[in-house]
Design a protein around this motif. Sequence first.
Motif, PDB file in Angstrom:
ATOM      1  N   TYR A 168       0.810  -1.218   0.000  1.00 45.74           N
ATOM      2  CA  TYR A 168       0.000   0.000   0.000  1.00 45.74           C
ATOM      3  C   TYR A 168       0.838   1.260   0.000  1.00 45.74           C
ATOM      4  CZ  TYR A 168      -3.321  -3.554   1.415  1.00 45.74           C
ATOM      5  OH  TYR A 168      -4.067  -4.688   1.474  1.00 45.74           O
ATOM      6  N   VAL A 169       2.043   1.169   0.450  1.00 47.60           N
ATOM      7  CA  VAL A 169       2.933   2.332   0.447  1.00 47.60           C
ATOM      8  C   VAL A 169       4.192   1.933  -0.311  1.00 47.60           C
ATOM      9  CG1 VAL A 169       4.145   4.016   1.864  1.00 47.60           C
ATOM     10  CG2 VAL A 169       2.040   2.995   2.704  1.00 47.60           C
ATOM     11  N   PRO A 170       4.249   2.206  -1.617  1.00 48.42           N
ATOM     12  CA  PRO A 170       5.342   1.692  -2.438  1.00 48.42           C
ATOM     13  C   PRO A 170       6.738   2.091  -1.980  1.00 48.42           C
ATOM     14  CG  PRO A 170       3.606   2.587  -3.806  1.00 48.42           C
ATOM     15  CD  PRO A 170       3.272   2.957  -2.409  1.00 48.42           C
ATOM     16  N   LEU A 171       6.871   3.265  -1.372  1.00 46.34           N
ATOM     17  CA  LEU A 171       8.208   3.684  -0.982  1.00 46.34           C
ATOM     18  C   LEU A 171       8.618   3.187   0.397  1.00 46.34           C
ATOM     19  CD1 LEU A 171       8.297   7.307  -2.397  1.00 46.34           C
ATOM     20  CD2 LEU A 171       9.344   5.262  -3.312  1.00 46.34           C
TER      21      LEU A 171
ATOM     22  N   PHE B  36      11.945  10.583  -6.191  1.00 58.01           N
ATOM     23  CA  PHE B  36      10.988  10.043  -5.230  1.00 58.01           C
ATOM     24  C   PHE B  36      11.161  10.584  -3.836  1.00 58.01           C
ATOM     25  CE2 PHE B  36       9.450   7.710  -8.565  1.00 58.01           C
ATOM     26  CZ  PHE B  36      10.393   6.872  -9.114  1.00 58.01           C
ATOM     27  N   VAL B  92      -6.039   0.593  -4.027  1.00 63.08           N
ATOM     28  CA  VAL B  92      -5.405  -0.664  -3.630  1.00 63.08           C
ATOM     29  C   VAL B  92      -6.042  -1.303  -2.408  1.00 63.08           C
ATOM     30  CG1 VAL B  92      -3.132  -0.314  -4.634  1.00 63.08           C
ATOM     31  CG2 VAL B  92      -3.619   0.631  -2.401  1.00 63.08           C
ATOM     32  N   LYS B  93      -6.769  -0.513  -1.638  1.00 66.16           N
ATOM     33  CA  LYS B  93      -7.393  -1.092  -0.453  1.00 66.16           C
ATOM     34  C   LYS B  93      -8.634  -0.298  -0.105  1.00 66.16           C
ATOM     35  CE  LYS B  93      -6.013  -2.095   4.384  1.00 66.16           C
ATOM     36  NZ  LYS B  93      -6.795  -2.864   5.057  1.00 66.16           N
ATOM     37  N   HIS B 100      -7.581   3.512   0.120  1.00 63.79           N
ATOM     38  CA  HIS B 100      -6.147   3.721  -0.092  1.00 63.79           C
ATOM     39  C   HIS B 100      -5.861   3.708  -1.578  1.00 63.79           C
ATOM     40  CE1 HIS B 100      -4.996   2.972   4.179  1.00 63.79           C
ATOM     41  NE2 HIS B 100      -6.199   2.449   4.160  1.00 63.79           N
ATOM     42  N   ILE B 102      -2.925   4.573  -4.802  1.00 61.99           N
ATOM     43  CA  ILE B 102      -1.523   4.826  -5.170  1.00 61.99           C
ATOM     44  C   ILE B 102      -1.494   5.691  -6.424  1.00 61.99           C
ATOM     45  CG2 ILE B 102       0.634   3.782  -5.957  1.00 61.99           C
ATOM     46  CD1 ILE B 102       0.213   1.507  -4.155  1.00 61.99           C
ATOM     47  N   PHE B 106       4.015   5.438  -7.118  1.00 62.30           N
ATOM     48  CA  PHE B 106       4.957   5.506  -6.009  1.00 62.30           C
ATOM     49  C   PHE B 106       4.397   6.223  -4.792  1.00 62.30           C
ATOM     50  CE2 PHE B 106       6.309   9.904  -5.570  1.00 62.30           C
ATOM     51  CZ  PHE B 106       5.834  10.481  -6.732  1.00 62.30           C
ATOM     52  N   SER B 107       3.372   7.023  -4.989  1.00 60.09           N
ATOM     53  CA  SER B 107       2.905   7.848  -3.886  1.00 60.09           C
ATOM     54  C   SER B 107       1.617   7.271  -3.328  1.00 60.09           C
ATOM     55  CB  SER B 107       2.664   9.254  -4.422  1.00 60.09           C
ATOM     56  OG  SER B 107       2.371  10.112  -3.368  1.00 60.09           O
ATOM     57  N   SER B 108       1.562   7.079  -2.005  1.00 58.03           N
ATOM     58  CA  SER B 108       0.343   6.501  -1.451  1.00 58.03           C
ATOM     59  C   SER B 108      -0.513   7.597  -0.861  1.00 58.03           C
ATOM     60  CB  SER B 108       0.685   5.453  -0.407  1.00 58.03           C
ATOM     61  OG  SER B 108       1.117   6.054   0.762  1.00 58.03           O
ATOM     62  N   ILE B 110      -4.520   8.533   1.023  1.00 57.99           N
ATOM     63  CA  ILE B 110      -5.664   7.967   1.731  1.00 57.99           C
ATOM     64  C   ILE B 110      -6.822   8.940   1.689  1.00 57.99           C
ATOM     65  CG2 ILE B 110      -6.494   7.111   3.936  1.00 57.99           C
ATOM     66  CD1 ILE B 110      -3.477   6.861   4.626  1.00 57.99           C
TER      67      ILE B 110
END
Lengths: 629, 147
Positions: A168-171, B36, B92-93, B100, B102, B106-108, B110
Amino acid sequence: MGLELPKYPEMEEDQVFNFTDSEIVSHVKQALASVLSGDNNSYNQLVGVMHHSKHLAPDEVALLETTLKALAGAVSSIDITYHDSLLSAIFCMSMWNYGPHVADALAELIVSLAISNGKYLDLCLGMLVSNFTPPPYFLDKLKMPHGLERKGQVLSRVHAAFKKIADYVPLAPLRLLTIVLQGMPTIYHKDRAIVIYVENMLKLESGEIGELVGSTILMAVVDRLIELDVEIGWDAILQDDFSKGIFEMELEDVDDIEESAEPDVGEFRLSRKSLAGNSIAELLDNLLVLTFEHLESCEREGRLAKVFETLLQSFQVTVLSAYKSKFAQFVMFYACALDPENCGMRFATMLADLFVQDSQPQPTRMSAVSYLASYLSRAKFLAASSISSMLKRLVDWCLEYCEAHDGDINPNAHRVFYSGCQAIMYVLCFRMKVFVDVPRLKSELLIPLEQVLKHKLNPLKVCLPSVVEEFLRQAKAASLFTVCKTFIFDGLLESELSRAFGGLERLDTFFPFDPCLLKKCDSFIRPMFVFWSMVKPTHDDAFDDDDDDDGSSDDYLVQDFVNENEDIMNDEFGKSFDEQGVDMDDFDYALKKMSITPKATSNYKFGGRFQEPARMPSRIRPSTSPESL
Amino acid sequence: MEGLSVADANLLMYLHPSKSRNVSQSILRELGSLPFKFNETFDGVLLAYDVNILDKQAKILSGVHPYFGLRLKANLLLFSPKPDMLLEGKVVKLSQESIHVIVLGFSSAIITAENIHGEFKYRTKDKEELFASKSHKRHVIKVGTMI
């Protein structure tokens, strides 16, 4: 001072109510929200449940589990400032204290917390990393079945949590890497937490996020191995007194030592025995074994080639540049042994490349060729063709060097050249037989070699006398070539000239793959290792016909001696100049068993530059055993 | 999608003397450590770059370590989201409390329950969690949806 159960809605002590998850979650949310308005009661109860961790009764366990699950659903209501006591209670929890259900709930909470807000990510990852190691009271229980079971439970959940967070948090793996490296226990930690920590690190490397974090982790592990290696002083292995007959042990001294109660009295320190009590050595031993096992699993999964690239880089940066690393390099040896054709050759090629590069600093080049020489000699798994191609490269380079430099003997000016020559001679001492049998190799390799050795630069005079002596003896016996000048070495180990080319670092006496003195490691390495006693020097055959009467009576006893004491024989003959010592008990027994010939032996003077006690018989002829090469 | 931009930048990079043997590799390595991460100078996250060395000559700084300064010209792809911007991401969730997402791989991000539009109601259908729109039956947000 009993624990007051949180007052869930309409709960009475004797009745069991089934609350839906959402009801419990909303209750917890209320408790959290009430803190903002100043009412801390229910909140404090919550925190109390978190803190209560030891000796929990079943209903307390259930309460804890329910609370954790509820919190997982209410993470969006958690505030980093208002609820800091709750958060610190959660982050201090150790999964090692609880059974599987609570551990599951705790893991779920941590994952939810981590992905809910960037502020909590580092803290959550930190909490998980701190669960790599059990609490101090648990460390002793690790070896017992209950401990092992708990370990499996905890670690599987921790690593699964990493994967979930990464999804859920790629980094997150990037952050995790930093936290893992920062959290590495130092080698001085008394509780030996580093072993299980490294186990976890290697698990990360082979795990699902391994691609992202693997190479950095491996390099950090090798760094730690070198740190430990460097802590073991050479004096823990070496003898104290160099001046007194290192190579000849007089019988009288033997008796003296036999009589005294202490095993390591006086000048004769025992290499393995003195390392036995050394806790750093033990730690290094355990870590090396972990690494070996990890490499084995990499090989099974087909990843070894990739992992090897990282190891190779790490070797160049860390191991090669460390001053005379003692054992850490066996990681490379083992990796090569698992895949001789690719990794094995890759390692040798890298070392040869380093040696011939003019732009590399001298000590690096000399180190590299010492590693190469020791590796080519000791690696049982290397094909003759690989060895010969490497040797040819070295010989060609030396020949070119000779042709380009017309000077006279000068150990300081031509250090790299002399170390190259010594390397070639050293390898040939171990591998002469192979080349004698192949005529093509003879012309390709030995003719240019002869030119090199007979050049004005005179490597035969400068290189380590024991190496030169053994090489010449073998060369003469194999009728390869003869030198017109006789070299009188008097069984000298080293000379002023060799010291000169070796320099301050004494790279003239650096044989990195000499038998490993760490017990557990050695059992891994042994099957793929060439001990000097396994090598049948060419001049052995030559002596077969002469001196028959002289030593024949010794032969049977000698054979028995060999059979019964193969262990020390291997140790003894394989040791480098720097490692000496004889296992006293076995040796005494052996001495008493057989008749002693007074003359100094010639054959085994070479054996890794340790001249075994002068009393040993002159030759050991395995009567029925097959050819060792 | 808002927030993405391409920028031309004049950069000045200081390299340690030990890197002078292979300058281009060192430049790429230094730049490689930037993406990143939020960068104050760029006021955003660097996603990709293309670099050219402007001048073969570089000034050596005076000091304990004689670093040398290289002038570079770079093309940068930046991501700098600001409040009220429209962004696109993949779900993704899902849970009752949150979605959640993305963004750009690369950036999550909510979206908490309070911020989810009242139009959407949380449902569990065939063990799959989703947010369904009350007005449009087919409009559904579940794992894998781009929103």
